[in-house]
Scaffold this active site. Structure first.
Site, short mmCIF file in Angstrom:
data_model
loop_
_atom_site.label_atom_id
_atom_site.label_comp_id
_atom_site.label_asym_id
_atom_site.label_seq_id
_atom_site.Cartn_x
_atom_site.Cartn_y
_atom_site.Cartn_z
N GLU A 95 12.09 -2.48 -4.54
CA GLU A 95 12.61 -3.11 -5.75
C GLU A 95 11.64 -3.01 -6.93
O GLU A 95 12.00 -3.33 -8.07
CB GLU A 95 12.96 -4.57 -5.48
CG GLU A 95 14.17 -4.71 -4.56
CD GLU A 95 14.53 -6.15 -4.24
OE1 GLU A 95 13.67 -7.03 -4.41
OE2 GLU A 95 15.67 -6.38 -3.82
N GLU A 126 6.30 -1.75 17.47
CA GLU A 126 5.46 -2.83 16.95
C GLU A 126 4.21 -3.06 17.80
O GLU A 126 3.26 -3.71 17.35
CB GLU A 126 6.26 -4.14 16.87
CG GLU A 126 6.59 -4.77 18.21
CD GLU A 126 7.23 -6.15 18.02
OE1 GLU A 126 6.69 -7.10 18.59
OE2 GLU A 126 8.24 -6.25 17.32
#
Length: 316
Positions: A95, A126
């Site tokens: 963004e 992960e």
């Protein structure tokens, strides 16, 4: 006890010690409540998050000042996380270009397992600190960069590994977690631990922990961009007008900043190839487009400084 069984027992013991994983007996019958009662309960839980973030504001501010110092020298802001934490980092990074006209490489989101992990779980990603190191090496990390490891538990190997690897490379490091005394905070130059408490659904850290992480990431990127001169007051003067909605927003921002009528706003934007900051400077500083561009370049993109250079009264 086999090695595998011992490993599982150790992992369970570690999870039992995490605040974000704690079981709440008082919510054991939540599925028996009405939909409205569940919504009220959940809303009450969410209401506690801003206060938890508030307790970390001094550490958040210190981290931002460090990020700004590096980015002023051409550094990048890099988020690294797995699962929900990684997705939030990618979201915040993605963004920044339309909001602040940053280059896509200036704020980067890394998620364990790569882009496909945004929509599909990638088994084992992960758990790999080595994968984090490879992802950072692919960016050509330097000592001007900042790496923010994000992990609700504060123990995710990908996030911890990213911070440890970045610190060895001389980059500034920030560890954002939702448990006190986390390995992630300990590994980072700046540890931010927003302790939101146990979740409504046991261990579902996409809830309060995710909300807390989003709030902190909003602060890290937004305040950094304010400090870098990407705003003028509370106006997004570096907005990139890539669609009609943003073009309309650009015109409105110039009008709000200058008080100029529509025709003058349109002319100023046309003379500056749609660059909002430049258009404001041509109107308030009464200079032409090339002069506005030069003044902004000399002021490193800070509109207030450029206005002062153009001798606009009250610009400071």
């Amino acid at each position: 006890m086999t090695s595998s069984t011992a490993d599982h027992a150790e992992l369970r013991s570690q999870l039992d010690a995490l605040t974000t994983e704690a079981f709440r007996p008082e919510l054991a019958d939540i599925d028996r409540l009405s939909t409205l009662e569940i919504a009220r309960t959940m809303n009450g839980e969410d209401a506690s998050v801003p206060a938890a973030v508030g307790r970390e504001l001094p550490r958040i501010a210190d981290a931002i000042d460090g990020i700004v110092a590096r980015m002023t020298r051409g550094g990048r802001l890099v988020y690294a996380g797995a699962g929900t934490a990684g997705r939030l980092g990618v979201l915040d990074a993605s963004e920044c270009p339309p909001t602040f006209n940053t280059a896509p490489s200036q704020v980067v989101g890394l998620i364990a397992g790569g882009p496909k992990a945004l929509v599909t779980a990638v088994e084992g990603a992960e758990d790999s600190a080595e994968l984090a190191a490879r992802d950072l090496d692919a960016l050509g990390l330097t000592d001007r960069d900042t790496v923010v490891g994000i992990s609700a538990s504060g123990r995710t190997p990908y996030a911890v590994g990213a911070v440890e690897h970045a610190r060895k490379a001389g980059a500034l490091t920030v560890g954002l977690s939702c448990n006190a005394g986390s390995a992630l905070a300990a590994a980072a130059d700046h540890g931010i631990e927003v302790v939101v408490g146990p979740e409504l659904l046991t261990g579902s850290t996409r809830l309060k922990a995710g909300t807390a992480q989003k709030l902190v990431l909003n602060m890290l990127s937004t305040i950094t961009m304010i400090r870098l001169g990407k705003t003028y007051g509370n106006l997004m003067v570096d907005v990139r007008a890539s669609n009609e909605k943003l073009r309309a927003r650009s015109r409105r921002i110039v009008a709000l900043a200058t008080g100029a009528p529509d025709a003058e706003v349109e002319a100023a934007l046309a003379a500056t190839a749609g660059e909002v900051k430049n258009a404001i400077l041509t109107l308030l500083g009464q200079v032409d487009g090339p002069t506005a561009a030069r003044l902004l370049a000399d002021s490193h993109g800070h509109l207030r400084a450029a206005l002062q250079a153009a001798a606009v009264p009250g610009a400071g």
